[in-house]
Motif scaffolding. Structure first.
Motif, PDB file in Angstrom:
ATOM      1  N   SER A  18       0.850  -1.193   0.000  1.00 34.00           N
ATOM      2  CA  SER A  18       0.000   0.000   0.000  1.00 34.00           C
ATOM      3  C   SER A  18       0.883   1.239   0.000  1.00 34.00           C
ATOM      4  O   SER A  18       1.857   1.314   0.747  1.00 34.00           O
ATOM      5  N   THR A  20      -0.230   4.188   0.981  1.00 31.70           N
ATOM      6  CA  THR A  20      -0.560   4.901   2.217  1.00 31.70           C
ATOM      7  C   THR A  20       0.199   4.320   3.408  1.00 31.70           C
ATOM      8  O   THR A  20       0.797   5.052   4.205  1.00 31.70           O
ATOM      9  N   SER A  34       4.225   8.003  -3.783  1.00 33.74           N
ATOM     10  CA  SER A  34       3.801   7.729  -5.158  1.00 33.74           C
ATOM     11  C   SER A  34       4.721   8.439  -6.155  1.00 33.74           C
ATOM     12  O   SER A  34       5.104   7.860  -7.181  1.00 33.74           O
ATOM     13  N   ARG A  51      -1.214  -1.836 -10.306  1.00 28.72           N
ATOM     14  CA  ARG A  51      -2.053  -1.025  -9.438  1.00 28.72           C
ATOM     15  C   ARG A  51      -3.514  -1.175  -9.834  1.00 28.72           C
ATOM     16  O   ARG A  51      -3.856  -1.087 -11.015  1.00 28.72           O
ATOM     17  N   THR A  52      -4.363  -1.402  -8.827  1.00 30.26           N
ATOM     18  CA  THR A  52      -5.809  -1.314  -9.009  1.00 30.26           C
ATOM     19  C   THR A  52      -6.334  -0.399  -7.910  1.00 30.26           C
ATOM     20  O   THR A  52      -5.575   0.071  -7.057  1.00 30.26           O
ATOM     21  N   THR A  53      -7.628  -0.140  -7.917  1.00 30.32           N
ATOM     22  CA  THR A  53      -8.201   0.723  -6.877  1.00 30.32           C
ATOM     23  C   THR A  53      -8.156   0.064  -5.504  1.00 30.32           C
ATOM     24  O   THR A  53      -8.275   0.747  -4.489  1.00 30.32           O
ATOM     25  N   ARG A  54      -7.961  -1.264  -5.475  1.00 27.64           N
ATOM     26  CA  ARG A  54      -8.003  -1.973  -4.192  1.00 27.64           C
ATOM     27  C   ARG A  54      -6.673  -2.600  -3.792  1.00 27.64           C
ATOM     28  O   ARG A  54      -6.499  -2.980  -2.633  1.00 27.64           O
ATOM     29  N   SER A  55      -5.743  -2.737  -4.719  1.00 34.30           N
ATOM     30  CA  SER A  55      -4.517  -3.460  -4.360  1.00 34.30           C
ATOM     31  C   SER A  55      -3.321  -2.950  -5.150  1.00 34.30           C
ATOM     32  O   SER A  55      -3.461  -2.323  -6.209  1.00 34.30           O
TER      33      SER A  55
END
Length: 295
Positions: A18, A20, A34, A51-55
């Motif tokens: 992640s 974050t 990033s 990269r995806t919106t969840r992982s």
């Protein structure tokens, strides 16, 4: 672009999965992490993460790059630490993995005076009752309680940790007090799954060693859970002393068979064999050994 800082950001994202979480670990904003990774990918002309919106996951190239950049960053850290060792004070981050019950109470009590003595040291303590991969997850040190399994890690024993067989007064009133360890075979026992043979409880009296096979309705992988169920009167537990010391003191648990020696767990500090031990990590291990051996 600072390539080394970009590599650190890349490694943190790879370990945390992640952007974050990597930022929190490094003390950077998510945006800066990033930015570093994008700049590194641009310099290398390749994509390091899917990269995806969840992982976020490593590409094949990213995995190969991680394996090669980790020793480079570690060598630079070693150079910085060699300089720090010449200074009068310790500084830098120590990442520690520890079991939840021991880590949240006994270990934090031991860490407090170390941090007070070395205010430039930062500690990132991660608690889990599952074993972690130190190198892959970027930890400097693991503190573990139990019988060590085969491992490539280097272990330093900090102290012995006796196992206490105990039950609540309510359980003993209802089910009776076992007269000797062999009677455990007829009682409800609470099983801590951390030992390799969790249902074989070992005892010693004089020159005699023997094993009692126990069974019971509750299994768990954390001594605190075993202790809490014993306090609730659900059965007889076998726990390391740290997990039941307070309950023995206030009478919510009673020790059984004090005249018999039980198997002892060890309290260990573990670290990777191929990693240079920084001055701050060596100092912390020495501090923990002194602290727990005096208890």
């Amino acid at each position: 672009m600072d390539t080394i800082e970009a590599m650190r950001a890349f490694m943190a994202v790879a370990h945390e999965g992640s952007f974050t979480a990597a930022g929190k670990r490094l003390g950077f904003s998510t945006k800066l992490v990033s930015k570093y990774v994008v700049q590194l990918e641009g310099k290398l002309s390749t994509q390091l993460f899917n990269r995806t919106t969840r992982s976020v996951s490593l590409t094949d190239v990213g995995l190969a790059y991680l394996e090669r950049c980790r020793p480079i960053v570690e060598q630079i850290d070693e150079l910085e630490d060699l300089v720090q060792e010449k200074q009068s004070s310790l500084a830098g981050l120590i990442r520690i993995a520890a079991p939840t019950g021991f880590g949240s109470n006994n270990l934090t009590q031991a860490l407090a005076p170390f941090l007070q003595a070395h205010p430039s040291v930062d500690i990132d303590l991660r608690l889990s009752d599952s074993r972690v991969a130190l190198v892959e997850e970027g930890f400097d040190l693991a503190v573990r309680v139990g019988v060590l399994r085969d491992s490539t890690l280097i272990a330093r024993k900090l102290a012995d940790m006796p196992l206490i067989v105990c039950a609540s007064p309510d359980y003993l009133t209802v089910w009776g007090r076992p007269g000797d360890p062999m009677a455990l075979a007829t009682h409800n026992c609470l099983i801590d799954e951390n030992p390799a043979d969790a249902t074989a409880w070992r005892f010693r009296t004089g020159a005699r060693d023997f094993v009692v096979k126990v069974t019971g309705p509750f299994h768990a992988n954390a001594p605190a859970a075993i202790a809490n169920m014993a306090i609730a009167g659900l059965g007889i537990g076998r726990c390391p002393l740290y997990a039941v010391a307070r309950s023995l003191g206030n009478g919510s648990l009673e020790q059984l068979f004090p005249d018999y020696d039980t198997e002892k767990f060890g309290l260990y500090a573990l670290y990777p064999p191929n990693r240079h031990l920084t001055a701050r990590v060596r100092a912390l291990i020495d501090h923990l050994a002194k602290y727990f051996s005096s208890k």
